[in-house]
Design a protein around this motif. Structure first.
Motif, PDB file in Angstrom:
ATOM      1  N   LEU A  31       0.826  -1.205   0.000  1.00 48.08           N
ATOM      2  CA  LEU A  31       0.000   0.000   0.000  1.00 48.08           C
ATOM      3  C   LEU A  31       0.861   1.256   0.000  1.00 48.08           C
ATOM      4  CD1 LEU A  31      -2.783  -0.979   2.584  1.00 48.08           C
ATOM      5  CD2 LEU A  31      -3.104  -0.595   0.137  1.00 48.08           C
ATOM      6  N   SER A  32       1.936   1.246   0.791  1.00 51.24           N
ATOM      7  CA  SER A  32       2.807   2.425   0.863  1.00 51.24           C
ATOM      8  C   SER A  32       3.525   2.675  -0.455  1.00 51.24           C
ATOM      9  CB  SER A  32       3.838   2.254   1.983  1.00 51.24           C
ATOM     10  OG  SER A  32       3.205   2.286   3.244  1.00 51.24           O
ATOM     11  N   ILE A  33       3.930   1.602  -1.128  1.00 47.31           N
ATOM     12  CA  ILE A  33       4.593   1.767  -2.423  1.00 47.31           C
ATOM     13  C   ILE A  33       3.630   2.356  -3.444  1.00 47.31           C
ATOM     14  CG2 ILE A  33       5.555   0.488  -4.387  1.00 47.31           C
ATOM     15  CD1 ILE A  33       6.901  -1.358  -2.323  1.00 47.31           C
ATOM     16  N   VAL A  34       2.397   1.834  -3.452  1.00 45.29           N
ATOM     17  CA  VAL A  34       1.403   2.318  -4.423  1.00 45.29           C
ATOM     18  C   VAL A  34       0.988   3.757  -4.123  1.00 45.29           C
ATOM     19  CG1 VAL A  34      -0.965   1.998  -5.262  1.00 45.29           C
ATOM     20  CG2 VAL A  34       0.544   0.024  -4.991  1.00 45.29           C
ATOM     21  N   SER A  83      -5.665   5.711   7.330  1.00 46.03           N
ATOM     22  CA  SER A  83      -6.988   5.206   7.684  1.00 46.03           C
ATOM     23  C   SER A  83      -7.085   3.703   7.417  1.00 46.03           C
ATOM     24  CB  SER A  83      -8.053   5.961   6.879  1.00 46.03           C
ATOM     25  OG  SER A  83      -9.338   5.469   7.186  1.00 46.03           O
ATOM     26  N   VAL A  84      -6.608   3.270   6.248  1.00 47.70           N
ATOM     27  CA  VAL A  84      -6.645   1.836   5.905  1.00 47.70           C
ATOM     28  C   VAL A  84      -5.828   1.031   6.908  1.00 47.70           C
ATOM     29  CG1 VAL A  84      -5.967   0.105   4.198  1.00 47.70           C
ATOM     30  CG2 VAL A  84      -7.035   2.224   3.445  1.00 47.70           C
ATOM     31  N   ILE A  85      -4.610   1.503   7.202  1.00 45.98           N
ATOM     32  CA  ILE A  85      -3.743   0.769   8.125  1.00 45.98           C
ATOM     33  C   ILE A  85      -4.327   0.759   9.531  1.00 45.98           C
ATOM     34  CG2 ILE A  85      -1.489   0.851   9.274  1.00 45.98           C
ATOM     35  CD1 ILE A  85      -0.227   1.526   6.630  1.00 45.98           C
ATOM     36  N   MET A  86      -5.015   1.850   9.931  1.00 45.19           N
ATOM     37  CA  MET A  86      -5.644   1.884  11.245  1.00 45.19           C
ATOM     38  C   MET A  86      -6.732   0.818  11.347  1.00 45.19           C
ATOM     39  SD  MET A  86      -5.704   3.451  14.183  1.00 45.19           S
ATOM     40  CE  MET A  86      -6.475   2.294  15.309  1.00 45.19           C
ATOM     41  N   ILE A  87      -7.607   0.772  10.359  1.00 47.63           N
ATOM     42  CA  ILE A  87      -8.698  -0.215  10.366  1.00 47.63           C
ATOM     43  C   ILE A  87      -8.127  -1.629  10.321  1.00 47.63           C
ATOM     44  CG2 ILE A  87     -10.703  -1.068   9.085  1.00 47.63           C
ATOM     45  CD1 ILE A  87     -11.068   1.848   8.074  1.00 47.63           C
ATOM     46  N   PHE A  88      -7.152  -1.834   9.454  1.00 49.82           N
ATOM     47  CA  PHE A  88      -6.519  -3.159   9.325  1.00 49.82           C
ATOM     48  C   PHE A  88      -5.871  -3.570  10.642  1.00 49.82           C
ATOM     49  CE2 PHE A  88      -3.598  -6.404   8.098  1.00 49.82           C
ATOM     50  CZ  PHE A  88      -4.055  -6.944   6.898  1.00 49.82           C
ATOM     51  N   SER A  89      -5.172  -2.634  11.290  1.00 47.91           N
ATOM     52  CA  SER A  89      -4.423  -2.947  12.507  1.00 47.91           C
ATOM     53  C   SER A  89      -5.344  -3.328  13.655  1.00 47.91           C
ATOM     54  CB  SER A  89      -3.562  -1.748  12.910  1.00 47.91           C
ATOM     55  OG  SER A  89      -2.626  -1.429  11.900  1.00 47.91           O
ATOM     56  N   GLU A 106     -13.977   0.881   3.674  1.00 53.38           N
ATOM     57  CA  GLU A 106     -14.345   1.610   4.891  1.00 53.38           C
ATOM     58  C   GLU A 106     -13.575   2.924   4.980  1.00 53.38           C
ATOM     59  OE1 GLU A 106     -16.453   2.239   8.382  1.00 53.38           O
ATOM     60  OE2 GLU A 106     -16.662   0.534   7.011  1.00 53.38           O
ATOM     61  N   ALA A 107     -12.276   2.885   4.632  1.00 56.50           N
ATOM     62  CA  ALA A 107     -11.449   4.090   4.691  1.00 56.50           C
ATOM     63  C   ALA A 107     -11.912   5.125   3.673  1.00 56.50           C
ATOM     64  CB  ALA A 107      -9.987   3.721   4.440  1.00 56.50           C
ATOM     65  N   VAL A 108     -12.286   4.691   2.489  1.00 54.83           N
ATOM     66  CA  VAL A 108     -12.756   5.624   1.450  1.00 54.83           C
ATOM     67  C   VAL A 108     -14.031   6.320   1.903  1.00 54.83           C
ATOM     68  CG1 VAL A 108     -13.718   5.773  -0.882  1.00 54.83           C
ATOM     69  CG2 VAL A 108     -11.648   4.437  -0.475  1.00 54.83           C
ATOM     70  N   ARG A 109     -14.915   5.590   2.564  1.00 54.53           N
ATOM     71  CA  ARG A 109     -16.168   6.192   3.058  1.00 54.53           C
ATOM     72  C   ARG A 109     -15.895   7.251   4.121  1.00 54.53           C
ATOM     73  NH1 ARG A 109     -17.986   0.845   2.298  1.00 54.53           N
ATOM     74  NH2 ARG A 109     -17.478   0.240   4.449  1.00 54.53           N
TER      75      ARG A 109
END
Length: 278
Positions: A31-34, A83-89, A106-109
């Motif tokens: 995700l960080s690379i992209v 946001s994505v990493i927070m939800i994933f974590s 969820e993060a996009v919303r």
């Protein structure tokens, strides 16, 4: 079930951060690379590619426009990534099987509210600079230009120190505002208030944790710096990859800090946090 509150532990944060990275290296680094590395490489390529413009004024205007667009894109993608990493974590630490597509959705919303939060935080930083640092700096700069006054130089230096302290204090107070916004579904001011509440009493330790992260980032940058000696292209790629890795670790670290603060302050478990996204 809530657990009894305990003291904030830097060790727990570090263990959880690198535990998250170790278990989910492909996801976090991918995700960080992209979101971080590829846009950075693209921006450098566009600015430096041959034939952009032979006219200095036109080239400068194009470069400034590209820099502004890149910064806006970086802010958007960075907030989304965190946001994505927070939800994933949260889901990972609670032992759930995590679907990255659900986390991204969820993060996009939540992205519009997070952008509003970032704007408010940025404006607060600008206010500190404008009200506290700039008047002092401009006054002392005028004195230096006119008289080479050593006192004015010291005043300018003092203004820079004041600005640094102000930014650090603000960052420590609002360090977990984005995770609070993501997890607790509060408004912008509510997220800032929650972060202020959670970090109260732990800000000195958080500052120490930031110093550890900065030291780690410097050590991490050394091999990438050596790689950059191979040429301009290698340098661009190395800098982008270094930024991506540091951002992935930093984002996982912010998530771990928030989870540790909730546990230490309120006795909230990872399972309870994960139930928010159920």
């Amino acid at each position: 079930m809530a657990t009894p509150p305990a003291a904030f532990s830097i060790g727990n944060v570090i263990n959880n951060t690198f535990g998250l990275i170790a278990r989910n290296a492909v996801v976090f680094l991918g995700l960080s690379i992209v979101m971080i590395a590829l846009p950075q490489i693209l921006a450098v390529y566009v600015v430096t590619k041959p034939g952009l413009s032979a006219n200095v004024a036109e080239y400068t205007s194009a470069a400034v426009l590209i820099a502004v667009l890149y910064y806006l894109a970086f802010v958007l993608l960075y907030v989304l990534l965190q946001s994505v990493i927070m939800i994933f974590s949260v889901r990972d630490l609670s032992g759930e099987r995590v679907d990255i597509r659900q986390c991204i959705g969820e993060a996009v919303r939540k992205l519009p509210g997070l952008i509003g939060l970032f704007i408010v935080m940025a404006l607060a930083g600008l206010a500190i600079a404008a009200l506290g640092f700039m008047p002092l700096f401009l006054f002392s700069l005028g004195r230096v230009t006119e008289t080479s006054d050593a006192g004015a130089i010291a005043m300018a230096f003092g203004g820079m120190i004041f600005l640094f302290i102000g930014f650090v204090a603000l960052y420590l107070m609002w360090m977990v505002a984005i995770p609070a916004k993501v997890v607790e579904n509060v408004g912008v001011l509510g997220a800032l208030g929650r972060s202020r509440h959670l970090t109260k009493g732990a800000r000195l330790r958080l500052f120490g944790l930031i110093c550890v992260f900065i030291l780690f980032s410097i050590i991490l940058a050394i091999p990438f710096g050596m790689l950059s000696l191979a040429g301009s292209t290698a340098s661009t790629v190395a800098e982008a990859l270094s930024s991506a890795i540091s951002t992935a670790i930093g984002s996982a670290g912010i998530a771990a800090v928030y989870i540790e603060l909730r546990g230490a302050k309120e006795g909230t478990s990872s399972d309870q946090l994960a139930s928010v996204f159920a």
